[in-house]
Scaffold this motif. Sequence first.
Motif, PDB file in Angstrom:
ATOM      1  N   ALA A 177       0.939  -1.057  -0.109  1.00 54.13           N
ATOM      2  CA  ALA A 177      -0.281  -0.070   0.012  1.00 54.13           C
ATOM      3  C   ALA A 177       0.809   1.145  -0.108  1.00 54.13           C
ATOM      4  CB  ALA A 177      -1.047   0.068   1.064  1.00 54.13           C
ATOM      5  N   GLU A 178       0.358   2.323  -0.737  1.00 52.28           N
ATOM      6  CA  GLU A 178       1.174   3.590  -0.622  1.00 52.28           C
ATOM      7  C   GLU A 178       1.501   3.979   0.625  1.00 52.28           C
ATOM      8  OE1 GLU A 178       0.782   7.999  -2.671  1.00 52.28           O
ATOM      9  OE2 GLU A 178      -0.887   6.575  -2.940  1.00 52.28           O
ATOM     10  N   GLY A 179       2.942   4.244   0.897  1.00 49.29           N
ATOM     11  CA  GLY A 179       3.197   5.113   2.225  1.00 49.29           C
ATOM     12  C   GLY A 179       3.603   4.002   3.338  1.00 49.29           C
ATOM     13  N   LEU A 180       3.118   2.559   2.832  1.00 54.38           N
ATOM     14  CA  LEU A 180       3.748   1.829   3.893  1.00 54.38           C
ATOM     15  C   LEU A 180       5.017   1.566   4.152  1.00 54.38           C
ATOM     16  CD1 LEU A 180       2.156  -0.658   5.678  1.00 54.38           C
ATOM     17  CD2 LEU A 180       2.922  -2.338   4.009  1.00 54.38           C
ATOM     18  N   ALA A 181       5.281   1.539   5.399  1.00 50.70           N
ATOM     19  CA  ALA A 181       6.787   1.381   5.821  1.00 50.70           C
ATOM     20  C   ALA A 181       6.887   0.688   7.048  1.00 50.70           C
ATOM     21  CB  ALA A 181       7.459   2.844   6.153  1.00 50.70           C
ATOM     22  N   GLU A 182       7.985   0.177   7.374  1.00 51.61           N
ATOM     23  CA  GLU A 182       8.514  -0.605   8.669  1.00 51.61           C
ATOM     24  C   GLU A 182       8.372   0.255   9.783  1.00 51.61           C
ATOM     25  OE1 GLU A 182      12.275  -2.166   8.299  1.00 51.61           O
ATOM     26  OE2 GLU A 182      11.890  -3.517   6.600  1.00 51.61           O
ATOM     27  N   GLN A 188      -6.342  -3.198  12.509  1.00 48.08           N
ATOM     28  CA  GLN A 188      -7.106  -4.430  11.835  1.00 48.08           C
ATOM     29  C   GLN A 188      -7.871  -3.658  10.853  1.00 48.08           C
ATOM     30  OE1 GLN A 188     -10.329  -6.365  13.902  1.00 48.08           O
ATOM     31  NE2 GLN A 188      -9.044  -8.418  13.678  1.00 48.08           N
ATOM     32  N   GLY A 189      -8.051  -4.530   9.526  1.00 45.98           N
ATOM     33  CA  GLY A 189      -8.848  -4.058   8.207  1.00 45.98           C
ATOM     34  C   GLY A 189      -8.337  -2.853   7.413  1.00 45.98           C
ATOM     35  N   GLU A 190      -7.135  -2.266   7.836  1.00 44.89           N
ATOM     36  CA  GLU A 190      -6.459  -1.533   6.999  1.00 44.89           C
ATOM     37  C   GLU A 190      -5.724  -2.008   5.856  1.00 44.89           C
ATOM     38  OE1 GLU A 190      -2.359   1.381   7.509  1.00 44.89           O
ATOM     39  OE2 GLU A 190      -3.317   0.688   9.402  1.00 44.89           O
ATOM     40  N   THR A 191      -5.845  -1.584   4.664  1.00 49.30           N
ATOM     41  CA  THR A 191      -5.163  -1.834   3.474  1.00 49.30           C
ATOM     42  C   THR A 191      -3.615  -2.032   3.691  1.00 49.30           C
ATOM     43  OG1 THR A 191      -6.944  -1.393   2.046  1.00 49.30           O
ATOM     44  CG2 THR A 191      -5.059  -1.780   0.949  1.00 49.30           C
TER      45      THR A 191
END
Length: 235
Positions: A177-182, A188-191
Amino acid sequence: MKWARHPRTRTLFAAVAILAAIATLVARLSRTSKKRPNDVVTWSQSQTPGASPTAHLPAQAPNNSADVQPAEPAIVPPLNKTSPDGPRVVSPSPASLIIPVAGVRPEQLSDTFSESRAEGRIHDAIDIPAPRGTAVIAAADGPIVKLFQSARGGTTIYQLSVDGKLVYYYAHLDRYAEGLAEGHFARQGETIAYVGDSGNAGQGNYHLHFSIAEISNPKDFWHGVNINPYPLLRK
């Protein structure tokens, strides 16, 4: 007055004065004895003689009134540093997970946990087929601890449970997903990604490979004991 000069009269007056003095002394002693025996006056170490003394009185009996309730201890769960909201309730149990692919119903799942794979391996996961680009959603709350490109898993995500006792593994992803980072705390339920066929899934075999493992050390999240996700996601 002549009678006042008589020796007997003077003796009588002296006796009356002595009796009056004795009566006064007895009265004072009686008042002193009525003071509370435990009312001892002392100075604390921080006080000096001459300052206002502090009276050490007997401890009062406990109040047993039903209207007075003891304060309940605050229950503060463990703080996850990646959580934007500070302290939270600990991770839900695995039984409260949601299916990590948007739009997939429980009856559409198949138990692939014990199936054989190449090189004599056991699958130890569930495959959830879905069209390419279908949203992959977080099965539970928890921090994203690793985004990893794997030869077998392709584009993958490792997510810890809030209490650090479980790790959720998402593999064969098309993209994040755009912007996902460690370090991101996923709800819960977030893409968090999208279904794909990366790694050794096979071209066009679009599905999410999802596994759950119990771990003893959150810093060693890639080693654990696998749990079958199928019965947990079917509930």
